[in-house]
Scaffold this active site. Structure first.
Site, PDB file in Angstrom:
ATOM      1  N   ALA A 109     -17.036  27.015  50.993  1.00  0.00           N
ATOM      2  CA  ALA A 109     -16.490  27.303  52.519  1.00  0.00           C
ATOM      3  C   ALA A 109     -15.593  26.232  52.954  1.00  0.00           C
ATOM      4  O   ALA A 109     -14.733  26.378  53.804  1.00  0.00           O
ATOM      5  CB  ALA A 109     -17.749  27.141  53.099  1.00  0.00           C
ATOM      6  N   ASP A 168      32.367  31.762  55.317  1.00  0.00           N
ATOM      7  CA  ASP A 168      33.500  32.323  55.154  1.00  0.00           C
ATOM      8  C   ASP A 168      34.260  33.053  56.426  1.00  0.00           C
ATOM      9  O   ASP A 168      33.205  33.352  57.210  1.00  0.00           O
ATOM     10  CB  ASP A 168      33.618  33.282  54.192  1.00  0.00           C
ATOM     11  CG  ASP A 168      33.648  32.558  52.729  1.00  0.00           C
ATOM     12  OD1 ASP A 168      34.084  31.613  52.661  1.00  0.00           O
ATOM     13  OD2 ASP A 168      33.081  33.560  51.917  1.00  0.00           O
TER      14      ASP A 168
HETATM   15  P1  ATP Z   1      37.882  33.496  53.267  1.00  0.00           P
HETATM   16  O1  ATP Z   1      37.680  32.254  52.367  1.00  0.00           O
HETATM   17  O2  ATP Z   1      37.348  33.310  54.734  1.00  0.00           O
HETATM   18  O3  ATP Z   1      37.191  34.829  52.761  1.00  0.00           O
HETATM   19  P2  ATP Z   1      40.581  34.426  52.551  1.00  0.00           P
HETATM   20  O4  ATP Z   1      40.158  35.963  52.097  1.00  0.00           O
HETATM   21  O5  ATP Z   1      41.910  34.536  53.481  1.00  0.00           O
HETATM   22  O6  ATP Z   1      39.374  33.957  53.465  1.00  0.00           O
HETATM   23  P3  ATP Z   1      40.877  33.966  49.927  1.00  0.00           P
HETATM   24  O7  ATP Z   1      40.533  35.291  49.463  1.00  0.00           O
HETATM   25  O8  ATP Z   1      40.800  32.732  49.140  1.00  0.00           O
HETATM   26  O9  ATP Z   1      40.440  33.493  51.422  1.00  0.00           O
HETATM   27  O10 ATP Z   1      42.476  33.923  50.127  1.00  0.00           O
HETATM   28  C1  ATP Z   1      43.247  32.952  50.282  1.00  0.00           C
HETATM   29  C2  ATP Z   1      44.666  33.499  50.670  1.00  0.00           C
HETATM   30  O11 ATP Z   1      45.288  33.975  49.400  1.00  0.00           O
HETATM   31  C3  ATP Z   1      44.671  34.198  51.918  1.00  0.00           C
HETATM   32  O12 ATP Z   1      45.077  33.551  53.003  1.00  0.00           O
HETATM   33  C4  ATP Z   1      46.060  34.888  51.594  1.00  0.00           C
HETATM   34  O13 ATP Z   1      47.412  34.245  51.895  1.00  0.00           O
HETATM   35  C5  ATP Z   1      46.237  34.829  50.120  1.00  0.00           C
HETATM   36  N1  ATP Z   1      45.613  36.308  49.460  1.00  0.00           N
HETATM   37  C6  ATP Z   1      44.417  36.786  49.880  1.00  0.00           C
HETATM   38  N2  ATP Z   1      44.304  38.115  49.070  1.00  0.00           N
HETATM   39  C7  ATP Z   1      45.705  38.211  48.521  1.00  0.00           C
HETATM   40  C8  ATP Z   1      46.039  39.101  47.623  1.00  0.00           C
HETATM   41  N3  ATP Z   1      45.191  40.253  47.236  1.00  0.00           N
HETATM   42  N4  ATP Z   1      47.099  38.901  46.989  1.00  0.00           N
HETATM   43  C9  ATP Z   1      47.844  37.919  47.266  1.00  0.00           C
HETATM   44  N5  ATP Z   1      47.438  36.819  48.151  1.00  0.00           N
HETATM   45  C10 ATP Z   1      46.251  37.170  48.768  1.00  0.00           C
END
Ligand code: ATP
Length: 860
Positions: A282, A328
């Site tokens: 208990a 993010d």
């Molecule tokens: P978070 O970190 O908030 O998700 P984010 O998407 O901007 O932001 P990343 O995906 O790391 O972060 O992208 C970083 C940078 O790379 C972006 O700000 C952009 O300038 C460039 N970027 C994002 N996507 C592409 C892509 N598909 N091709 C080329 N450059 C890109």
């Protein structure tokens, strides 16, 4: 498979062996093979059977003693006691089994929800299927961040790198390549193979599945894998420790009471032993840790319905103490629905509506945007990165189909995007030569372009203007190359083509969620790969960047020592252009300041930061398998507001666990105090052993669980986060447990005295038992809140508690009022007047505790 090993075979041989083609299996073939080979999973840590769980309920020290006691009573001819003890133990075990099975089932279904998936080619189309449905002969597509779910031979490979540390212990990613490997190569040298249990850190590939489940290299060592049993949460560990100490204390008290009864009062040894055992049962709160599991598992179900899937139970507890959320931007705070708004080319800014593919100045930029992108937009929807779908939609709006463009200038090779480099390049056969087209972050691209200072200044001005409007900007460039074998070093000496700026509006709910966070004493922080000005514009709009705090670029913290960073972090609300290393340092700096940090992540490189954070939060939609694997929680909607909601749930779950514990401990205290009082005053024993067993093992468990299911309230978000090292068993908590236990004990002792006077020992003990039992049932309502709830709406808002109360009252009523049960439960018949007295005293104890709560609130 036959003598020649799969990594030595030619591609044709292998396809023949597996009777499949490059284009994947049909759905029927896959289903047939799934039947033949079984699901693709390792069988380590097999599920326990219900029967085994039932048996485990008896493996408790106290239960074993009870069984011994039942056996001894049987030998001594006390059949009634034997039956009652065994019946109560069995009922308790059934209750325990049902709860455990339910909790395990809900945790299992959660695990299924966050189980890895794979992209397989079936019927010529790429489909996302659960990893366990992958079969030998399937063609699987791999991208950076994917976990490899089966063993297989590479069919196509673009700069693929795999981390195979789980298999080989090698911490560096291994570069993969096509071909046949001669001889009996060790695992690490089979470069043309990928293995289950590894993951892709870079590049893309397609592979042909040659082995699944236990038939993989991982399967061979599966027996060595640790069982997948859930580890105990810190709260469970601390409760276990507390329970252990308390048990020792209680066992000593019981032993002393036993000695006093036998040697000083010369009572029957068997009765004294049975009583000492019952008292121990208990008083010892053996259910504490399992209550925590049950309440946590219910909490995780609620969270899963609200889009947060808990992967580690510790996360639920931790969520209540989160004081910093690093999030993010793209997709979490914003919608991740990009639309191109503006372009900059030929020294001019133009709006998206003015884009013209026939304009010779704009054409190279617009064509590059379509070529240097993997996104596909069709009637069935969009596939690919939203940044790239925005580019493709810009083309479509102007009558340019990405398919046609890509067919006309086919892609020969590529260097995939990675968020560290912030660039992506593809090589095409263009105007008589090989042309590499590159897109990426403006600042990175400008350093790679051959551009005059004047032109660079103009581009930077345009970029700043776009960014100030919260637009996300990409720069584009191109150059001729000699061969298709391009490397990272070739992404330089580019001709600048222009900028494309797109809008990614904040999520509607972000602003309210940020405000709720701040009101709850939680600091929201944006950590993004995007440009500082774009990030600041969005952060300001949703309330993260407030006056007095600033936005900085990740590089700023490179030169800081850990101590300097610790001093620096409170000033910063936005970090732009961050690398994964920055993320880890920022989390650590906040942790060093005593904060409990939640951090979001999606990329393959985010895994270390997700592990470093107290609560790693991975994105369910856009996140890679690696990020999900490293996280404690996965968001199925990638939404910041869901994290805040999860924090609210975490705080409520914690509060509910506290309520259940308070209920159990204070009720037990009441029982112990009554027995001690009777013993010190030289009175007869106030309870029969079966009374204590009845209360503790039957009528007490349901209200405790019901309290764990109290409806959640928003009120928890008006408090500061719980300090990270504050346990449940604080001094004030234990003080209120003692006080409430005392009140119930006083009611029980009064009932005992009345019974003794009116009808002697048997009536006294019946009165004490009934009052203790009913007071504890009423006490369930006391434990609902720190504030008084008597006759308020709050008192009746938990149907589980009302149900538990009802069941308890019916059971107690049956024992007291059904004559056939009287001898079994050793109760004397009570007059209606005495029954009324029991109800009055039990209810009275509740009223007193409610008054004490009122006083305490006033005093506060
Ligand atoms: P978070 O970190 O908030 O998700 P984010 O998407 O901007 O932001 P990343 O995906 O790391 O972060 O992208 C970083 C940078 O790379 C972006 O700000 C952009 O300038 C460039 N970027 C994002 N996507 C592409 C892509 N598909 N091709 C080329 N450059 C890109």
């Amino acid at each position: 498979m036959n003598e020649k090993k799969i990594w030595q075979k030619s591609r044709m041989e292998l396809l023949q062996d597996l009777s499949c083609g490059d284009g994947g299996l049909t759905a029927e073939e896959a289903a047939e093979r799934l039947r033949k080979y079984g699901p693709n999973e390792l069988q380590a840590g097999k599920q326990k059977s219900v029967f085994r769980i039932f048996l485990e309920q008896f493996a408790d020290f106290l239960v074993i003693i009870l069984i011994l006691a039942a056996a001894v009573s049987a030998v001594l001819g006390d059949v009634e006691s034997t039956i009652v003890i065994l019946a109560v133990i069995t009922m308790n075990a059934i209750l325990g089994t049902v709860q455990t099975v339910k909790a395990t089932a809900s945790l299992d279904s959660l695990k299924q929800m966050s189980a890895p998936t794979a992209k397989v080619v079936r019927d010529g189309r790429v489909l996302q299927v659960p990893g366990r449905d992958v079969v030998p002969g399937d063609v699987v597509v791999l991208e950076a961040g994917d976990s490899v779910c089966a063993d297989g031979r590479l069919l196509e490979c673009a700069s693929l790198k795999c981390a195979e540390s789980a298999l080989t212990g090698e911490s560096l990613p291994v570069e993969k390549e096509l071909g046949e490997i001669p001889g009996d190569a060790p695992l690490g040298d089979r470069k043309n193979m990928v293995f289950s249990g590894s993951f892709v850190t870079y590049g893309r590939a397609k592979f042909l599945v040659t082995g699944t489940g236990m038939d993989t290299e991982m399967g061979k060592i599966a027996a060595l894998l640790k069982s997948t049993e859930e580890k105990k949460t810190p709260l469970q560990v601390s409760l276990d420790q507390f329970g252990r100490k308390l048990s020792i204390g209680i066992l000593i008290i019981c032993a002393v009471l036993f000695a006093v009864s036998v040697f000083l009062r010369h009572e029957n040894v068997m009765n004294a032993f049975l009583f000492a055992v019952a008292l121990a049962v208990a008083a010892i709160p053996e259910a504490l840790s399992s209550i925590v599991t049950i309440v946590l598992s219910f909490g995780t179900q609620k969270m899963a319905r609200e889009n947060a899937i808990i992967r580690k139970l510790q996360a639920v507890e931790g969520l209540g103490s989160v004081s910093v959320i690093c999030s993010d931007k793209t997709g979490t705070l914003t919608q991740n629905k990009m639309t191109v708004k503006k372009l900059y080319t030929g020294g001019k800014i133009i709006s998206a509506e003015e884009a013209d593919f026939h304009d010779p100045v704009q054409e190279p930029l617009l064509r590059t945007a379509l070529l240097c992108s993997d996104a596909v937009v069709s009637e069935e929807g969009e596939v690919g990165d939203p940044t790239e779908t925005a580019l493709v939609r810009l083309g479509e709006a102007n009558g340019f189909d990405e398919g046609d463009t890509r067919q006309r200038w086919p892609r020969l090779t590529e260097i995939p995007f990675d968020s560290d480099r912030k660039l992506m390049s593809t090589v095409h056969q263009l105007s008589g030569g090989l042309m590499m087209v590159t897109k990426g972050a403006v600042d990175v691209m400008l350093d790679r372009c051959i551009i005059s200072p004047q032109e660079r200044a103009d581009v930077e001005r345009a970029n700043e203007q776009f960014s100030n409007e919260g637009l996300r900007v990409l720069a584009f460039g191109c150059r001729t190359v000699e061969s298709t074998a391009v490397r990272l070093e070739d992404e330089t000496g580019l001709t600048f083509l222009g900028l494309i700026a797109m809008m990614d509006p904040p999520r509607e709910e972000s602003k309210a969620a940020v405000a709720e966070c701040i009101a709850a004493g939680i600091r929201p922080i944006m950590i993004t790969g995007d440009h500082k000005i774009t990030a600041s514009a969005i952060a300001r709009e949703i309330g993260i960047l407030t006056p007095g705090t600033e936005a900085v670029e990740g590089a700023v913290i490179d030169s800081m020592s850990d101590e300097e960073l610790r001093q620096f972090v409170p000033k910063v609300s936005v970090y732009a252009r961050v690398s994964p290393e920055h993320k880890i340092r920022i989390v650590r700096a906040w942790q060093d300041r005593g904060n409990l940090v939640a951090m979001t992540g999606d990329g393959v490189n985010d895994a270390p930061a997700l592990k470093q954070a107290d609560i790693g939060v991975a994105m369910g939609i856009t996140g890679t398998e690696v990020a999900k694997d490293a996280a404690g929680m996965v968001l199925t909607d990638d939404n910041f507001a869901t994290i805040v909601q999860a924090v609210k749930n975490g705080r409520n779950v914690y509060a509910n666990i506290k309520r259940a514990i308070q209920f159990l401990l204070s009720g037990n205290t009441a029982g112990i105090l009554t027995v001690l009082y009777a013993s010190l005053m030289g009175l007869p024993v106030p309870f029969a052993a079966v009374h204590l067993l009845f209360i503790n093992l039957l009528t007490d468990s349901l209200p405790a669980i019901a309290l764990g299911l109290e409806p959640h309230t928003d009120a928890v978000m008006h408090q500061k986060p719980r300090p990270r090292n504050e346990g449940i068993l604080t001094r004030s908590f234990l003080a209120s447990v003692a006080l409430e236990g005392l009140v119930i004990a006083v009611a029980t002792i009064l009932a005992f005295h009345m019974g003794l006077q009116i009808g002697g020992a048997a009536t006294g003990s019946t009165m004490a038992f009934a009052t203790l039992c009913l007071s504890r049932l009423f006490h369930g309502f006391n434990c609902k809140s720190d504030a008084p709830v008597l006759l308020t709406r709050r008192m009746f808002n938990n149907r589980f508690l009302l149900g538990a109360f009802g069941i308890g009252v019916v059971l107690l009523g049956a024992v007291l009022l059904v004559p056939a049960l009287e001898p079994l439960f050793q109760v004397a018949q009570l007059s209606w007047k005495l029954v009324g007295t029991v109800v009055g005293l039990a209810f009275g104890s509740m009223v007193v505790i409610q008054l004490l709560k009122m006083l305490r609130m006033r005093f506060k």
